[in-house]
Design a protein around this motif. Structure first.
Motif, short mmCIF file in Angstrom:
data_model
loop_
_atom_site.label_atom_id
_atom_site.label_comp_id
_atom_site.label_asym_id
_atom_site.label_seq_id
_atom_site.Cartn_x
_atom_site.Cartn_y
_atom_site.Cartn_z
N THR A 73 0.69 -1.20 0.08
CA THR A 73 0.03 0.27 0.22
C THR A 73 1.13 0.94 0.04
OG1 THR A 73 0.15 -0.22 2.58
CG2 THR A 73 -1.75 -1.22 1.14
N VAL A 74 0.46 2.08 -0.50
CA VAL A 74 1.25 3.50 -0.23
C VAL A 74 1.29 4.09 1.46
CG1 VAL A 74 -0.11 5.22 -2.45
CG2 VAL A 74 -1.04 5.44 0.31
N ASP A 75 0.92 3.41 2.11
CA ASP A 75 1.93 3.58 3.36
C ASP A 75 2.71 2.32 3.85
OD1 ASP A 75 -0.03 1.78 3.47
OD2 ASP A 75 -1.24 2.76 5.34
N GLY A 76 2.97 2.03 3.01
CA GLY A 76 4.29 0.71 3.74
C GLY A 76 3.54 -0.41 3.74
N LYS A 77 2.50 -0.81 3.84
CA LYS A 77 1.50 -2.12 4.54
C LYS A 77 1.75 -2.97 3.04
CE LYS A 77 -0.79 0.47 8.03
NZ LYS A 77 -1.78 0.72 8.67
N PRO A 78 2.26 -4.73 3.68
CA PRO A 78 1.62 -5.73 2.69
C PRO A 78 0.18 -5.90 2.12
CG PRO A 78 1.92 -6.25 4.37
CD PRO A 78 2.24 -4.78 4.94
N PHE A 79 0.07 -5.98 1.32
CA PHE A 79 -1.34 -6.53 0.45
C PHE A 79 -1.86 -8.18 0.34
CE2 PHE A 79 -5.13 -5.87 -2.21
CZ PHE A 79 -6.57 -5.42 -1.54
N ASP A 80 -2.34 -8.14 0.42
CA ASP A 80 -2.69 -9.57 -0.49
C ASP A 80 -3.84 -9.86 -1.27
OD1 ASP A 80 -1.93 -12.71 -1.14
OD2 ASP A 80 -1.87 -13.24 0.85
N ALA A 81 -4.16 -9.92 -2.35
CA ALA A 81 -5.19 -9.41 -3.26
C ALA A 81 -5.85 -10.93 -2.69
CB ALA A 81 -5.44 -9.43 -4.70
N LYS A 82 -5.77 -11.82 -2.50
CA LYS A 82 -6.65 -13.20 -2.23
C LYS A 82 -7.58 -12.85 -1.27
CE LYS A 82 -2.64 -16.52 -2.91
NZ LYS A 82 -1.73 -17.23 -2.86
N THR A 83 -7.51 -11.67 -0.32
CA THR A 83 -8.38 -11.21 0.81
C THR A 83 -9.22 -10.90 0.48
OG1 THR A 83 -7.05 -9.49 1.15
CG2 THR A 83 -6.31 -10.97 2.77
N LEU A 84 -9.59 -10.71 -1.10
CA LEU A 84 -10.50 -9.93 -2.08
C LEU A 84 -11.30 -10.84 -2.75
CD1 LEU A 84 -8.51 -7.20 -4.08
CD2 LEU A 84 -9.98 -6.59 -1.50
N ALA A 85 -11.38 -12.25 -2.76
CA ALA A 85 -12.24 -12.85 -3.40
C ALA A 85 -13.15 -13.80 -2.22
CB ALA A 85 -11.28 -14.59 -3.07
N GLY A 86 -13.82 -13.60 -2.95
CA GLY A 86 -15.68 -13.96 -2.06
C GLY A 86 -16.48 -13.00 -3.00
N ARG A 87 -16.09 -11.29 -3.27
CA ARG A 87 -16.65 -10.43 -3.05
C ARG A 87 -16.74 -9.66 -4.49
NH1 ARG A 87 -15.54 -7.98 2.89
NH2 ARG A 87 -16.99 -9.62 4.13
N PRO A 88 -17.95 -8.85 -5.34
CA PRO A 88 -17.42 -8.19 -6.08
C PRO A 88 -15.99 -6.91 -5.64
CG PRO A 88 -20.01 -7.91 -5.66
CD PRO A 88 -19.00 -8.72 -4.13
N THR A 89 -15.18 -6.93 -6.80
CA THR A 89 -14.02 -6.08 -6.10
C THR A 89 -13.82 -4.59 -7.15
OG1 THR A 89 -12.99 -7.35 -5.38
CG2 THR A 89 -12.05 -6.02 -6.28
N VAL A 90 -13.93 -3.47 -6.30
CA VAL A 90 -13.47 -2.42 -7.53
C VAL A 90 -12.14 -2.10 -7.70
CG1 VAL A 90 -13.92 0.02 -8.27
CG2 VAL A 90 -15.65 -1.46 -7.50
N LEU A 91 -11.18 -1.76 -8.51
CA LEU A 91 -9.79 -1.76 -8.80
C LEU A 91 -10.03 -0.44 -9.43
CD1 LEU A 91 -8.22 -5.12 -9.48
CD2 LEU A 91 -8.13 -4.07 -7.41
#
Length: 197
Positions: A73-91
């Motif tokens: 993330t822009v604030d330096g935190k790790p992000f795993d896109a797998k956590t988005l699974a199961g819901r509609p997602t807007v990128l």
């Protein structure tokens, strides 16, 4: 051999100059902008689910290929896109210097708040430095949703996005159901609502 190295950089610079993010109100101008070869992405922090667990709790064996990536993330935190699974997602693909992206910020943040726990909304910043991205998030007061720092353009390339101020909307199975520009973010809420059903 030198011509092979210089030509791609020259073409990329020319495309960026020709398709820059302007202030014209035409639809063609809303699509303006080009991906920079220097854009990047990093590993990421999962968004918080409605239950505060840090995600959707989706079975990782059922994670669609589109969401099999990590970033930072822009604030330096790790992000795993797998956590988005199961819901509609807007990128939401944006650049810090883009006035059209700035015009989309408030509506995008509103949709993220209105559909929290039902849909994911993630900003994917590129075409500039992380410092500029952080400034954009602060200036537009959109820190309520995660924003990926994609300086090298890895996430942009993954979704074949070549211009800023674009949305890629995935259904809960991870299939792209919309890719394009929504001037001022208008119509985003309706598109998300149609996927919640």
């Amino acid at each position: 051999m030198r011509a092979r190295t210089v030509l791609p950089a020259t073409v990329a610079a020319a495309l960026l100059a020709l398709t820059g993010c302007g202030s014209s109100s035409s639809d063609a101008a809303d699509d303006a902008g080009a991906i920079s070869p220097s854009m990047a992405s990093s590993p990421t922090q999962p968004p918080t689910g409605s239950d505060g667990s840090g995600g959707t709790g989706a079975d990782e064996s059922k994670v669609p290929g589109a969401l099999d990536f990590t970033a930072t993330t822009v604030d330096g935190k790790p992000f795993d896109a797998k956590t988005l699974a199961g819901r509609p997602t807007v990128l939401w693909f944006w650049a810090p210097w883009c006035p059209k992206c700035k015009a989309q910020a408030a509506e995008t943040a509103k949709v993220a708040a209105d559909y929290q726990g039902k849909a994911n909304v993630v900003g994917v910043a590129g075409l500039d430095t992380n410092a500029a991205m952080k400034g954009f998030v602060s200036d537009t007061a959109i820190d309520s949703l995660p924003h990926l720092s994609d300086e090298k353009g890895e996430v942009w390339k993954r979704f074949k996005v070549t211009e800023q101020s674009r949305y890629v909307i995935l259904d809960k199975e991870g299939t792209t159901v919309f890719e394009g520009v929504l001037p001022g973010g208008k119509g985003l809420a309706e598109k998300v609502a149609g996927l919640i059903g």
